[in-house]
Design a protein around this motif. Structure first.
Motif, mmCIF file in Angstrom:
data_model
loop_
_atom_site.group_PDB
_atom_site.id
_atom_site.type_symbol
_atom_site.label_atom_id
_atom_site.label_comp_id
_atom_site.label_asym_id
_atom_site.label_seq_id
_atom_site.Cartn_x
_atom_site.Cartn_y
_atom_site.Cartn_z
ATOM 1 N N ILE A 16 22.382 -17.254 6.724
ATOM 2 C CA ILE A 16 21.419 -17.593 7.776
ATOM 3 C C ILE A 16 21.121 -16.363 8.618
ATOM 4 O O ILE A 16 19.961 -16.045 8.887
ATOM 5 C CB ILE A 16 21.960 -18.745 8.660
ATOM 6 C CG1 ILE A 16 22.050 -20.037 7.844
ATOM 7 C CG2 ILE A 16 21.084 -18.933 9.900
ATOM 8 C CD1 ILE A 16 22.834 -21.138 8.511
ATOM 9 N N ILE A 17 22.147 -15.651 9.009
ATOM 10 C CA ILE A 17 21.976 -14.453 9.835
ATOM 11 C C ILE A 17 21.251 -13.367 9.039
ATOM 12 O O ILE A 17 20.378 -12.672 9.562
ATOM 13 C CB ILE A 17 23.339 -13.944 10.355
ATOM 14 C CG1 ILE A 17 24.035 -15.032 11.198
ATOM 15 C CG2 ILE A 17 23.189 -12.651 11.135
ATOM 16 C CD1 ILE A 17 23.218 -15.609 12.331
ATOM 17 N N LYS A 24 23.603 -13.152 15.396
ATOM 18 C CA LYS A 24 24.735 -14.054 15.651
ATOM 19 C C LYS A 24 24.703 -14.627 17.058
ATOM 20 O O LYS A 24 24.986 -15.811 17.267
ATOM 21 C CB LYS A 24 26.057 -13.334 15.393
ATOM 22 C CG LYS A 24 26.325 -13.067 13.930
ATOM 23 C CD LYS A 24 27.646 -12.362 13.717
ATOM 24 C CE LYS A 24 27.875 -12.054 12.252
ATOM 25 N NZ LYS A 24 29.140 -11.380 11.996
ATOM 26 N N THR A 25 24.342 -13.812 18.039
ATOM 27 C CA THR A 25 24.299 -14.266 19.435
ATOM 28 C C THR A 25 23.229 -15.340 19.617
ATOM 29 O O THR A 25 23.469 -16.374 20.253
ATOM 30 C CB THR A 25 24.031 -13.080 20.379
ATOM 31 O OG1 THR A 25 25.059 -12.103 20.179
ATOM 32 C CG2 THR A 25 24.010 -13.516 21.823
ATOM 33 N N ILE A 62 18.114 -26.066 10.006
ATOM 34 C CA ILE A 62 19.128 -25.820 8.981
ATOM 35 C C ILE A 62 19.597 -27.151 8.394
ATOM 36 O O ILE A 62 19.984 -28.063 9.124
ATOM 37 C CB ILE A 62 20.352 -25.066 9.570
ATOM 38 C CG1 ILE A 62 19.927 -23.726 10.164
ATOM 39 C CG2 ILE A 62 21.444 -24.887 8.525
ATOM 40 C CD1 ILE A 62 19.347 -22.741 9.189
ATOM 41 N N SER A 63 19.572 -27.250 7.073
ATOM 42 C CA SER A 63 20.057 -28.446 6.396
ATOM 43 C C SER A 63 21.579 -28.460 6.486
ATOM 44 O O SER A 63 22.250 -27.544 6.002
ATOM 45 C CB SER A 63 19.623 -28.440 4.932
ATOM 46 O OG SER A 63 20.367 -29.391 4.204
ATOM 47 N N GLY A 72 21.661 -28.473 -2.029
ATOM 48 C CA GLY A 72 20.264 -28.555 -1.632
ATOM 49 C C GLY A 72 19.725 -27.248 -1.076
ATOM 50 O O GLY A 72 20.251 -26.173 -1.349
ATOM 51 N N GLU A 73 18.689 -27.373 -0.288
ATOM 52 C CA GLU A 73 17.988 -26.231 0.279
ATOM 53 C C GLU A 73 18.557 -25.865 1.647
ATOM 54 O O GLU A 73 19.152 -26.697 2.324
ATOM 55 C CB GLU A 73 16.495 -26.549 0.424
ATOM 56 C CG GLU A 73 15.809 -26.862 -0.883
ATOM 57 C CD GLU A 73 15.768 -25.687 -1.837
ATOM 58 O OE1 GLU A 73 15.784 -24.532 -1.385
ATOM 59 O OE2 GLU A 73 15.711 -25.938 -3.052
ATOM 60 N N MET A 74 18.334 -24.622 2.054
ATOM 61 C CA MET A 74 18.844 -24.140 3.329
ATOM 62 C C MET A 74 18.157 -24.817 4.523
ATOM 63 O O MET A 74 18.796 -25.123 5.518
ATOM 64 C CB MET A 74 18.656 -22.624 3.428
ATOM 65 C CG MET A 74 19.211 -22.016 4.706
ATOM 66 S SD MET A 74 18.891 -20.240 4.881
ATOM 67 C CE MET A 74 19.860 -19.551 3.560
ATOM 68 N N PHE A 75 16.856 -25.047 4.400
ATOM 69 C CA PHE A 75 16.089 -25.595 5.520
ATOM 70 C C PHE A 75 15.582 -26.991 5.204
ATOM 71 O O PHE A 75 15.159 -27.264 4.083
ATOM 72 C CB PHE A 75 14.900 -24.683 5.846
ATOM 73 C CG PHE A 75 15.304 -23.321 6.318
ATOM 74 C CD1 PHE A 75 15.776 -23.127 7.605
ATOM 75 C CD2 PHE A 75 15.216 -22.234 5.471
ATOM 76 C CE1 PHE A 75 16.157 -21.876 8.042
ATOM 77 C CE2 PHE A 75 15.594 -20.970 5.901
ATOM 78 C CZ PHE A 75 16.067 -20.788 7.185
ATOM 79 N N TYR A 76 15.575 -27.866 6.213
ATOM 80 C CA TYR A 76 15.036 -29.211 6.024
ATOM 81 C C TYR A 76 13.569 -29.157 5.611
ATOM 82 O O TYR A 76 13.124 -29.970 4.816
ATOM 83 C CB TYR A 76 15.158 -30.036 7.314
ATOM 84 C CG TYR A 76 16.556 -30.522 7.578
ATOM 85 C CD1 TYR A 76 17.214 -31.357 6.678
ATOM 86 C CD2 TYR A 76 17.230 -30.164 8.734
ATOM 87 C CE1 TYR A 76 18.500 -31.810 6.921
ATOM 88 C CE2 TYR A 76 18.514 -30.605 8.988
ATOM 89 C CZ TYR A 76 19.139 -31.433 8.078
ATOM 90 O OH TYR A 76 20.413 -31.877 8.323
#
Length: 129
Positions: A16-17, A24-25, A62-63, A72-76
């Protein structure tokens, strides 16, 4: 039996980062947590609470199925786009029915190949015909 978050959680968090949408922040702020808490998640010494996960799911798209289990996928939004695609919907429906009937993985794979090949042929016909 391993922990349900188990292997891969911190790696998925890093993915994700790595996308570059958030550092991260910023991602910690979306989850309403401190940087220290975020560091423990990356180290694999702690896991987020439900409220943090809910914030990431809602505010960052984020899923949670992907984040927690690697499915599944990273994003809804990616999941929604797939659900709207008629070919993908058909593939999922056929796979589900065949699995319920106890079909062998090879049979399921062949059915999916047949569906997608037929769809590609139909699309080619429409473009050339």
């Amino acid at each position: 039996m391993s922990h349900f978050l188990g292997d891969g959680f911190s790696e998925r968090l890093q993915q994700i980062i790595d996308l570059g949408k958030w550092n991260k922040t910023e991602f910690a702020k979306i989850g309403d947590i401190t940087g220290k808490s975020m560091s423990t998640y990356f180290a694999g010494t702690a896991f987020p609470k439900a409220t943090t996960l809910a914030n990431w799911g809602f505010f960052a798209d984020i899923s949670l199925d992907w984040l927690l289990l690697g499915r599944g996928e990273m994003f809804y939004s990616q999941v929604k786009a797939q659900e709207e695609d008629p070919i993908i919907r058909r593939v999922h429906e056929i796979r589900k029915v065949l699995e319920e009937l106890g079909a062998a993985p090879e049979t399921i794979q062949q059915a999916i190949l047949n569906i997608t090949a037929g769809s590609a042929d139909d699309a080619d016909e429409k473009m050339t015909g």
